[in-house]
Design an enzyme around this catalytic site. Structure first.
Site, PDB file in Angstrom:
ATOM      1  N   HIS A  45       0.830  -1.215   0.000  1.00 33.41           N
ATOM      2  CA  HIS A  45       0.000   0.000   0.000  1.00 33.41           C
ATOM      3  C   HIS A  45       0.861   1.260   0.000  1.00 33.41           C
ATOM      4  O   HIS A  45       0.456   2.296   0.529  1.00 33.41           O
ATOM      5  CB  HIS A  45      -0.967   0.000   1.191  1.00 33.41           C
ATOM      6  N   ASP A  47       2.585   1.872  -3.157  1.00 27.68           N
ATOM      7  CA  ASP A  47       2.801   2.174  -4.578  1.00 27.68           C
ATOM      8  C   ASP A  47       2.085   3.450  -4.981  1.00 27.68           C
ATOM      9  O   ASP A  47       2.663   4.318  -5.647  1.00 27.68           O
ATOM     10  CB  ASP A  47       2.410   0.995  -5.470  1.00 27.68           C
ATOM     11  N   GLY A 138      -8.618 -14.526  -6.595  1.00 27.90           N
ATOM     12  CA  GLY A 138      -9.041 -14.090  -5.273  1.00 27.90           C
ATOM     13  C   GLY A 138      -8.005 -14.305  -4.200  1.00 27.90           C
ATOM     14  O   GLY A 138      -8.283 -14.098  -3.025  1.00 27.90           O
ATOM     15  N   GLY A 140      -5.129 -12.658  -3.896  1.00 28.83           N
ATOM     16  CA  GLY A 140      -4.256 -11.514  -3.686  1.00 28.83           C
ATOM     17  C   GLY A 140      -2.925 -11.653  -4.396  1.00 28.83           C
ATOM     18  O   GLY A 140      -1.952 -10.986  -4.047  1.00 28.83           O
ATOM     19  N   ASP A 198       1.405  -4.195  -9.510  1.00 22.08           N
ATOM     20  CA  ASP A 198       1.106  -5.526 -10.032  1.00 22.08           C
ATOM     21  C   ASP A 198       1.498  -5.659 -11.498  1.00 22.08           C
ATOM     22  O   ASP A 198       2.109  -6.646 -11.918  1.00 22.08           O
ATOM     23  CB  ASP A 198      -0.388  -5.841  -9.870  1.00 22.08           C
TER      24      ASP A 198
END
Length: 412
Positions: A45, A47, A138, A140, A198
């Site tokens: 969290h 990026d 799902g 992650g 990602d």
């Protein structure tokens, strides 16, 4: 007895996608392309706050068999929808919430074509695509980015855009453009307001390395990350707790960070140099918590990278690295509030079973955790985690050993 999520071989994945294409469309595809899911070792969290991240690409990949058409239609099929082919018109694709929005997994594929055209790479022809994906959904582990990036390298080659280069000799500047297109597809067409971590991992990682990503300018550096040579393993624990990034929780955290940055007078929270002063300038406890996580996570990530650069993870370096991973989880749990009972139990059980460090990875609210463990102990740690889940009444978790793999590219 534990359940392992094994990755398909590259040959099997390509063959599965090709066979589905032929079965559905009655012709051979022009080729098969693939892209990996990812695990973020540390830097969560941050990026979208301009901070550094350290992802690796997984051996689990999404495979797309593709052929161009002579019109603007797109036909899509996957094993989950083999009885029904989705048909879309590129001229009608539009952002989420407007007429022409695209639902479900098709948004990630068609969205890339839309985003490339928005960036001036078009008009593109329509195409037929068969998707075969072994990235756990799902979990992650960024199955959505794997879909986007496999489609991006396929369209890049088939439409002659010349951006990607080969997986063995990637065009880094061109791949930055593809990252932007994939991220825009996820943000605007799929409706998940993620940063570029990602997609960058899927398009720009390398085998045997972690990718140090500076999210201020999206510059990267490859950091050797051969855990096996150091008698270590990275165990991934898919909690199988429901995981979604477009249910409002992710967007709420991002909005908190943007509001805190506005109050502090910075463009991005990475620019905060004095945490105590920043916390004193924020009246809302919720915003203080968010800033405390982001700024401390940026520091943890920098420290972890420096440890990797110093030498093998052994002795004191191994102890510090493990502590940084665990501290990251505690910060995500307490200050960023993005864990869930399954993630917390997974981390606690792994640590109790001898992991050097453990943390949730990805967006949170479900998904996966990682644990840094001694080589050969992955099964024992996995059994301990599975036992803890059974006692808590949770769904049985699944496991994998993460080995850094290469980026998106052509398979056949």
């Amino acid at each position: 007895m534990v359940t392992w999520n094994e990755a398909a071989s590259r040959e099997e994945g390509a063959a599965q996608a090709r066979a589905l294409f032929v079965q559905t469309f009655g012709a051979e595809p022009a080729g098969v392309w693939s892209a990996p899911g990812r695990v973020n070792v540390i830097g969560e969290h941050v990026d979208y706050n301009g901070g550094p991240c350290l992802p690796i690409a997984l051996p689990h990949r999404a495979y797309v068999a593709v052929a161009l058409r002579d019109d603007r239609l797109v036909r899509l099929v996957s094993p989950q929808t083999a009885d029904a082919v989705d048909v879309l018109d590129l001229d009608r694709v539009a952002p989420r919430g407007s007429e022409g929005e695209v639902r479900n997994w098709a948004a990630y594929l068609v969205g890339v074509a839309w985003a490339l055209e928005q960036a001036g790479y078009g008009p593109l022809p329509g195409f037929d695509v068969a998707l075969w994906n072994c990235v756990p959904r799902g979990g992650g582990l960024s199955s959505s980015a794997a879909l986007e990036c496999s489609m991006a390298v396929a369209l890049d080659e088939l439409a002659g855009l010349g951006l990607a280069g080969g997986a063995d000799a990637p065009n880094e500047e061109g791949r930055k453009i593809l990252v932007d297109a994939c991220r825009r597809a996820e943000n605007e067409i799929a409706g998940a307001n993620t940063g570029g971590l990602d997609q960058t991992a899927s398009l720009r990682c390398a085998g045997g390395h972690a990718l140090e990503l500076d999210c201020r300018d999206m510059s990267t550096a490859l950091i050797p990350f051969d855990l096996a040579a150091q008698d270590l393993e990275l165990l991934v624990i898919d909690t199988r707790a429901k995981h979604s990034l477009n249910d409002g929780q992710y967007a709420a955290r991002r909005a908190d960070c943007e509001e805190a940055a506005r109050i502090l007078g910075v463009d991005l929270l990475v620019e905060v140099s004095d945490l105590d002063s920043a916390l004193g300038s924020l009246e809302e406890e919720r915003l203080r918590m968010r800033v405390r996580h982001v700024v401390s996570e940026i520091a943890r990530t920098g420290a972890f990278v420096e440890i990797l650069k110093e030498g093998p993870l052994e002795g004191e370096r191994l102890g510090v690295a493990g502590a940084l991973l665990t501290d990251s989880h505690e910060s995500l749990r307490d200050d960023y509030e993005v864990t869930c009972p399954e993630l917390d139990v997974a981390v606690e059980a792994a640590l109790a079973a001898g992991a050097h460090g453990a943390r949730m990875t990805g967006g949170g609210f479900g998904g996966s955790a990682i644990a840094l463990v001694d080589a050969g102990s992955g099964t024992r740690v996995a059994e301990a985690v599975a036992g803890a889940f059974e006692r808590a009444g949770f769904t049985e978790p699944h496991f994998m050993i993460a080995v850094p793999e290469g980026p998106a590219g052509r398979e056949a």
